[in-house]
Design a protein around this motif. Structure first.
Motif, PDB file in Angstrom:
ATOM      1  N   PHE A   1       0.878  -1.167   0.000  1.00 35.27           N
ATOM      2  CA  PHE A   1       0.000   0.000   0.000  1.00 35.27           C
ATOM      3  C   PHE A   1       0.917   1.219   0.000  1.00 35.27           C
ATOM      4  N   LEU A   2       1.047   1.880  -1.151  1.00 41.76           N
ATOM      5  CA  LEU A   2       2.011   2.973  -1.311  1.00 41.76           C
ATOM      6  C   LEU A   2       1.295   4.314  -1.428  1.00 41.76           C
ATOM      7  N   THR A   3       1.842   5.320  -0.774  1.00 36.90           N
ATOM      8  CA  THR A   3       1.247   6.660  -0.777  1.00 36.90           C
ATOM      9  C   THR A   3       1.950   7.550  -1.791  1.00 36.90           C
ATOM     10  N   LYS A   4       1.159   8.235  -2.625  1.00 39.06           N
ATOM     11  CA  LYS A   4       1.710   9.183  -3.599  1.00 39.06           C
ATOM     12  C   LYS A   4       2.310  10.385  -2.883  1.00 39.06           C
ATOM     13  N   PRO A   5       3.390  10.955  -3.403  1.00 41.96           N
ATOM     14  CA  PRO A   5       4.165  10.476  -4.555  1.00 41.96           C
ATOM     15  C   PRO A   5       5.006   9.254  -4.171  1.00 41.96           C
ATOM     16  N   VAL A   6       5.010   8.257  -5.038  1.00 43.82           N
ATOM     17  CA  VAL A   6       5.723   7.004  -4.762  1.00 43.82           C
ATOM     18  C   VAL A   6       7.110   7.057  -5.385  1.00 43.82           C
ATOM     19  N   ARG A   7       8.115   6.686  -4.607  1.00 43.96           N
ATOM     20  CA  ARG A   7       9.480   6.593  -5.139  1.00 43.96           C
ATOM     21  C   ARG A   7       9.524   5.472  -6.187  1.00 43.96           C
ATOM     22  N   ASP A   8      10.206   5.729  -7.293  1.00 43.41           N
ATOM     23  CA  ASP A   8      10.283   4.735  -8.371  1.00 43.41           C
ATOM     24  C   ASP A   8      10.786   3.387  -7.860  1.00 43.41           C
ATOM     25  N   GLN A   9      11.826   3.404  -7.036  1.00 41.12           N
ATOM     26  CA  GLN A   9      12.401   2.140  -6.577  1.00 41.12           C
ATOM     27  C   GLN A   9      11.446   1.380  -5.667  1.00 41.12           C
ATOM     28  N   ASP A  10      10.709   2.121  -4.847  1.00 39.32           N
ATOM     29  CA  ASP A  10       9.716   1.464  -3.987  1.00 39.32           C
ATOM     30  C   ASP A  10       8.653   0.776  -4.835  1.00 39.32           C
ATOM     31  N   MET A  11       8.222   1.449  -5.898  1.00 41.15           N
ATOM     32  CA  MET A  11       7.217   0.870  -6.773  1.00 41.15           C
ATOM     33  C   MET A  11       7.766  -0.361  -7.493  1.00 41.15           C
ATOM     34  N   LEU A  12       8.970  -0.258  -8.009  1.00 37.92           N
ATOM     35  CA  LEU A  12       9.564  -1.390  -8.730  1.00 37.92           C
ATOM     36  C   LEU A  12       9.797  -2.579  -7.805  1.00 37.92           C
ATOM     37  N   ASP A  13      10.226  -2.301  -6.582  1.00 33.89           N
ATOM     38  CA  ASP A  13      10.428  -3.383  -5.611  1.00 33.89           C
ATOM     39  C   ASP A  13       9.104  -4.092  -5.312  1.00 33.89           C
ATOM     40  N   ALA A  14       8.050  -3.298  -5.132  1.00 32.34           N
ATOM     41  CA  ALA A  14       6.735  -3.871  -4.834  1.00 32.34           C
ATOM     42  C   ALA A  14       6.217  -4.698  -6.015  1.00 32.34           C
ATOM     43  N   VAL A  15       6.427  -4.210  -7.221  1.00 36.13           N
ATOM     44  CA  VAL A  15       5.977  -4.915  -8.419  1.00 36.13           C
ATOM     45  C   VAL A  15       6.732  -6.237  -8.586  1.00 36.13           C
ATOM     46  N   GLN A  16       8.037  -6.202  -8.368  1.00 31.94           N
ATOM     47  CA  GLN A  16       8.815  -7.442  -8.502  1.00 31.94           C
ATOM     48  C   GLN A  16       8.364  -8.482  -7.477  1.00 31.94           C
ATOM     49  N   ALA A  17       8.079  -8.039  -6.253  1.00 30.44           N
ATOM     50  CA  ALA A  17       7.587  -8.963  -5.214  1.00 30.44           C
ATOM     51  C   ALA A  17       6.229  -9.542  -5.611  1.00 30.44           C
ATOM     52  N   ALA A  18       5.375  -8.687  -6.172  1.00 35.68           N
ATOM     53  CA  ALA A  18       4.039  -9.130  -6.573  1.00 35.68           C
ATOM     54  C   ALA A  18       4.111 -10.117  -7.741  1.00 35.68           C
ATOM     55  N   LEU A  19       4.965  -9.840  -8.709  1.00 39.92           N
ATOM     56  CA  LEU A  19       5.112 -10.740  -9.852  1.00 39.92           C
ATOM     57  C   LEU A  19       5.662 -12.091  -9.429  1.00 39.92           C
ATOM     58  N   GLU A  20       6.595 -12.073  -8.486  1.00 43.03           N
ATOM     59  CA  GLU A  20       7.155 -13.334  -7.995  1.00 43.03           C
ATOM     60  C   GLU A  20       6.091 -14.137  -7.255  1.00 43.03           C
ATOM     61  N   ARG A  21       5.252 -13.461  -6.491  1.00 42.40           N
ATOM     62  CA  ARG A  21       4.166 -14.148  -5.796  1.00 42.40           C
ATOM     63  C   ARG A  21       3.223 -14.803  -6.792  1.00 42.40           C
ATOM     64  N   ASP A  22       2.888 -14.063  -7.867  1.00 46.85           N
ATOM     65  CA  ASP A  22       1.962 -14.621  -8.844  1.00 46.85           C
ATOM     66  C   ASP A  22       2.594 -15.765  -9.621  1.00 46.85           C
ATOM     67  N   ARG A  23       3.902 -15.654  -9.879  1.00 47.45           N
ATOM     68  CA  ARG A  23       4.604 -16.728 -10.588  1.00 47.45           C
ATOM     69  C   ARG A  23       4.561 -18.016  -9.768  1.00 47.45           C
ATOM     70  N   LYS A  24       4.813 -17.907  -8.474  1.00 47.19           N
ATOM     71  CA  LYS A  24       4.786 -19.081  -7.606  1.00 47.19           C
ATOM     72  C   LYS A  24       3.376 -19.661  -7.514  1.00 47.19           C
ATOM     73  N   ARG A  25       2.370 -18.784  -7.445  1.00 46.00           N
ATOM     74  CA  ARG A  25       0.979 -19.256  -7.387  1.00 46.00           C
ATOM     75  C   ARG A  25       0.624 -20.035  -8.644  1.00 46.00           C
ATOM     76  N   ARG A  26       1.015 -19.515  -9.787  1.00 43.19           N
ATOM     77  CA  ARG A  26       0.706 -20.182 -11.049  1.00 43.19           C
ATOM     78  C   ARG A  26       1.427 -21.520 -11.170  1.00 43.19           C
ATOM     79  N   ASP A  27       2.677 -21.553 -10.704  1.00 42.93           N
ATOM     80  CA  ASP A  27       3.430 -22.813 -10.739  1.00 42.93           C
ATOM     81  C   ASP A  27       2.748 -23.863  -9.863  1.00 42.93           C
ATOM     82  N   ALA A  28       2.296 -23.428  -8.683  1.00 40.50           N
ATOM     83  CA  ALA A  28       1.632 -24.355  -7.764  1.00 40.50           C
ATOM     84  C   ALA A  28       0.320 -24.850  -8.363  1.00 40.50           C
ATOM     85  N   GLU A  29      -0.445 -23.949  -8.980  1.00 35.28           N
ATOM     86  CA  GLU A  29      -1.716 -24.338  -9.590  1.00 35.28           C
ATOM     87  C   GLU A  29      -1.499 -25.301 -10.753  1.00 35.28           C
TER      88      GLU A  29
END
Length: 221
Positions: A112-140
């Motif tokens: 949950f990020l508050t504007k203005p969001v630092r670019d690196q904070d956003m990229l870090d959050a996105v990478q974590a989210a993509l990894e979570r979804d990748r693992k979920r899809r692999d498990a499914e």
């Protein structure tokens, strides 16, 4: 009109970031940020627009503004859950408060990020989210394969599997099902081969993944 038609579409297993924000300048800024690190992007201006779009068949995440015209970001989170769409969500807002954050995180938001969001904070959050979804899809995908093999078992083989997974010996399974012990041994071998199990522990893990109840029939106390 949505922006996602203007963006390069994901191919193969390339991950994709989906943006929902009613501010065109914010959508452009986020799109440029994600594309600068090689990520595919789809952008939408409202909850209604993304609900009409087909969910990606590749690892993905959703960068979602909390305040949107019509349904809010929190409403969209609930609607996606009801539709059995489990895309990881990163909320962004210029009006965040504690109740909103608690509700979003309890419902499974990655961040949950508050504007203005630092670019690196956003990229870090996105990478974590993509990894979570990748693992979920692999498990499914893994569970889908196990389920397909299970569906190839006969009714009697499924009965034997359930009892074997509950910890019963061949002799006990035979007594439970009214079979000869040698017949149970044959069924058990067939089950191991069909399920692709290398050991009893492997077989038990498969039944757990499928949610198959471990029945003990008349032997249960």
């Amino acid at each position: 009109m949505t922006d996602h038609g203007k963006q390069a579409q994901a191919t193969a297993d390339e991950p994709i970031v989906r943006i929902v924000d009613d501010d065109p300048s914010m959508r452009r800024a986020l799109t440029n940020l994600f594309q600068s690190v090689g990520l595919k992007v789809e952008a939408f201006g409202s909850a209604a627009e993304i609900m009409e779009a087909k969910p990606p068949a590749v690892p993905s995440c959703l960068v979602l503004d909390i305040r949107l015209p019509g349904s809010s970001g929190l409403d969209l989170q609930a609607d996606l859950a009801k539709a059995n769409i489990h895309t990881p969500i990163i909320f962004i807002t210029g009006h965040g408060d504690i109740p909103m954050t608690v509700r979003a995180m309890k419902s499974g938001a990655v961040d949950f990020l508050t504007k203005p969001v630092r670019d690196q904070d956003m990229l870090d959050a996105v990478q974590a989210a993509l990894e979570r979804d990748r693992k979920r899809r692999d498990a499914e995908k893994s569970v889908s394969g196990v389920r397909s093999r299970f569906e190839g078992l006969s009714a009697r083989q499924r009965d034997v599997l359930s009892l074997v997974a509950s910890g019963l010996m061949n002799k006990q399974v035979a007594a439970e099902l009214g079979l000869a012990e040698i017949t149970v041994k044959i069924y058990r071998g067939q089950i191991m081969r069909k399920m692709g199990a290398r050991s009893l522990a492997d077989l038990v893990r498969m039944t757990d993944a499928l949610g198959i109840p471990r029945t003990r029939g008349n032997l249960q106390t």
